[in-house]
Motif scaffolding. Structure first.
Motif, PDB file in Angstrom:
ATOM      1  N   PRO A   1       0.817  -1.214   0.000  1.00 39.90           N
ATOM      2  CA  PRO A   1       0.000   0.000   0.000  1.00 39.90           C
ATOM      3  C   PRO A   1       0.851   1.265   0.000  1.00 39.90           C
ATOM      4  O   PRO A   1       1.946   1.297   0.591  1.00 39.90           O
ATOM      5  N   HIS A   2       0.356   2.261  -0.687  1.00 40.39           N
ATOM      6  CA  HIS A   2       0.963   3.594  -0.712  1.00 40.39           C
ATOM      7  C   HIS A   2      -0.102   4.610  -0.317  1.00 40.39           C
ATOM      8  O   HIS A   2      -1.292   4.419  -0.579  1.00 40.39           O
ATOM      9  N   PHE A   3       0.343   5.695   0.287  1.00 39.83           N
ATOM     10  CA  PHE A   3      -0.538   6.815   0.598  1.00 39.83           C
ATOM     11  C   PHE A   3      -0.213   7.932  -0.367  1.00 39.83           C
ATOM     12  O   PHE A   3       0.937   8.371  -0.483  1.00 39.83           O
ATOM     13  N   LEU A   4      -1.221   8.411  -1.097  1.00 40.06           N
ATOM     14  CA  LEU A   4      -1.057   9.487  -2.064  1.00 40.06           C
ATOM     15  C   LEU A   4      -1.737  10.732  -1.524  1.00 40.06           C
ATOM     16  O   LEU A   4      -2.902  10.680  -1.081  1.00 40.06           O
ATOM     17  N   THR A   5      -1.050  11.856  -1.571  1.00 39.47           N
ATOM     18  CA  THR A   5      -1.546  13.061  -0.919  1.00 39.47           C
ATOM     19  C   THR A   5      -0.952  14.294  -1.598  1.00 39.47           C
ATOM     20  O   THR A   5      -0.076  14.179  -2.473  1.00 39.47           O
ATOM     21  N   ARG A   6      -1.411  15.465  -1.194  1.00 37.74           N
ATOM     22  CA  ARG A   6      -0.834  16.706  -1.709  1.00 37.74           C
ATOM     23  C   ARG A   6       0.507  16.968  -1.046  1.00 37.74           C
ATOM     24  O   ARG A   6       0.677  16.740   0.156  1.00 37.74           O
ATOM     25  N   ASP A   7       1.438  17.520  -1.813  1.00 40.36           N
ATOM     26  CA  ASP A   7       2.765  17.759  -1.250  1.00 40.36           C
ATOM     27  C   ASP A   7       2.803  18.944  -0.297  1.00 40.36           C
ATOM     28  O   ASP A   7       3.773  19.104   0.448  1.00 40.36           O
ATOM     29  N   ASP A   8       1.732  19.749  -0.277  1.00 39.34           N
ATOM     30  CA  ASP A   8       1.690  20.888   0.642  1.00 39.34           C
ATOM     31  C   ASP A   8       0.829  20.625   1.874  1.00 39.34           C
ATOM     32  O   ASP A   8       0.634  21.511   2.708  1.00 39.34           O
ATOM     33  N   GLY A   9       0.289  19.419   1.992  1.00 44.58           N
ATOM     34  CA  GLY A   9      -0.503  19.067   3.167  1.00 44.58           C
ATOM     35  C   GLY A   9      -1.931  19.565   3.154  1.00 44.58           C
ATOM     36  O   GLY A   9      -2.687  19.299   4.099  1.00 44.58           O
ATOM     37  N   GLN A  10      -2.336  20.269   2.113  1.00 45.92           N
ATOM     38  CA  GLN A  10      -3.710  20.787   2.037  1.00 45.92           C
ATOM     39  C   GLN A  10      -4.685  19.668   1.691  1.00 45.92           C
ATOM     40  O   GLN A  10      -4.315  18.660   1.083  1.00 45.92           O
ATOM     41  N   PRO A  11      -5.959  19.830   2.060  1.00 43.39           N
ATOM     42  CA  PRO A  11      -6.951  18.800   1.718  1.00 43.39           C
ATOM     43  C   PRO A  11      -7.148  18.686   0.208  1.00 43.39           C
ATOM     44  O   PRO A  11      -6.964  19.652  -0.546  1.00 43.39           O
ATOM     45  N   LEU A  12      -7.510  17.514  -0.213  1.00 47.00           N
ATOM     46  CA  LEU A  12      -7.935  17.263  -1.582  1.00 47.00           C
ATOM     47  C   LEU A  12      -9.460  17.369  -1.645  1.00 47.00           C
ATOM     48  O   LEU A  12     -10.152  17.048  -0.684  1.00 47.00           O
TER      49      LEU A  12
END
Length: 222
Positions: free
Chosen positions: A116-127
């Motif tokens: 498993p991988h976690f994919l997210t914004r690089d600035d920590g802001q919500p998607l």
């Protein structure tokens, strides 16, 4: 696809990120690090065309009240077909919503296993994930999250990803008067894929009963 995600930003952060007038029926959000299908999730939507935007709970599973007994209950809807499919097109035109998330999980084969991988914004802001909703046979709202072909680094993990919208597209996506497919295509844009990053996480996320912040912690190495 999008089959598991995390939402741990508090309501004030979500409201600030949305930058639209918002009423909340569930402002005291409980952090969730392993949101699974077939559960109640948070969504921003209008209950009717002239009503305000509300953040409330919808069931993650799209099953319109008019569907037959054997109809499917998808959790995702492909952007390539959502506007033309008989099952989705009414909701796409009139019942669009946004599902807030801090990131989503996806799995990739590694040495005969799935990592498993976690994919997210690089600035920590919500998607803000594009979704559609419809009233279910029990009168409760149910939704599906739209997916598109994977972009940027997300292609390293899976061939599809949830449709995350950029900031300028949030208001048009929620506009009940914007129903023309071509106008929407020209107006609504996905988040710049260069803003997405990812890292491997513990296989504990495989079990939806696990729900704590360790699930999004990067592994030191594979």
């Amino acid at each position: 696809m999008c089959g598991r995600f995390a939402l741990y930003s508090p309501y004030p952060s979500l409201a600030a990120s949305l930058r639209l007038p918002l009423e909340a029926t569930e402002a005291d959000l409980v952090p969730r690090y392993n949101v699974a299908p077939g559960t109640w999730i948070s969504a921003v939507r209008r209950l009717d065309d002239e009503g305000p935007l509300v953040l409330d709970a919808v069931w993650w599973g799209y099953y319109p009240h008019w569907a037959g007994e054997d109809a499917p209950e998808p959790i995702n809807a492909r952007v390539e077909k959502v506007a033309t499919s008989r099952y989705f097109r009414g909701a796409f035109a009139h019942h669009r919503c946004l599902v807030p998330a801090n990131g989503w999980f996806e799995w990739t084969p590694v040495d005969g296993k799935k990592q498993p991988h976690f994919l997210t914004r690089d600035d920590g802001q919500p998607l803000w994930l594009a979704g559609i909703w419809s009233e279910r046979p029990d009168g409760k709202p149910g939704c599906a999250i739209l997916t598109e072909p994977a972009r940027g680094v997300a292609k390293q993990i899976h061939d599809r990803m949830p449709l995350a919208l950029d900031a300028e597209s949030l208001a048009p996506w929620l506009d009940p008067h914007l129903t023309d497919r071509e106008t929407m295509r020209q107006t609504v844009r996905h988040l710049d894929p260069r803003q997405i990053t990812h890292w491997p996480v513990s296989t504990r996320v495989n079990a939806s009963t696990h729900d704590d912040d360790s699930l999004i912690a990067p592994l030191p190495s594979l």
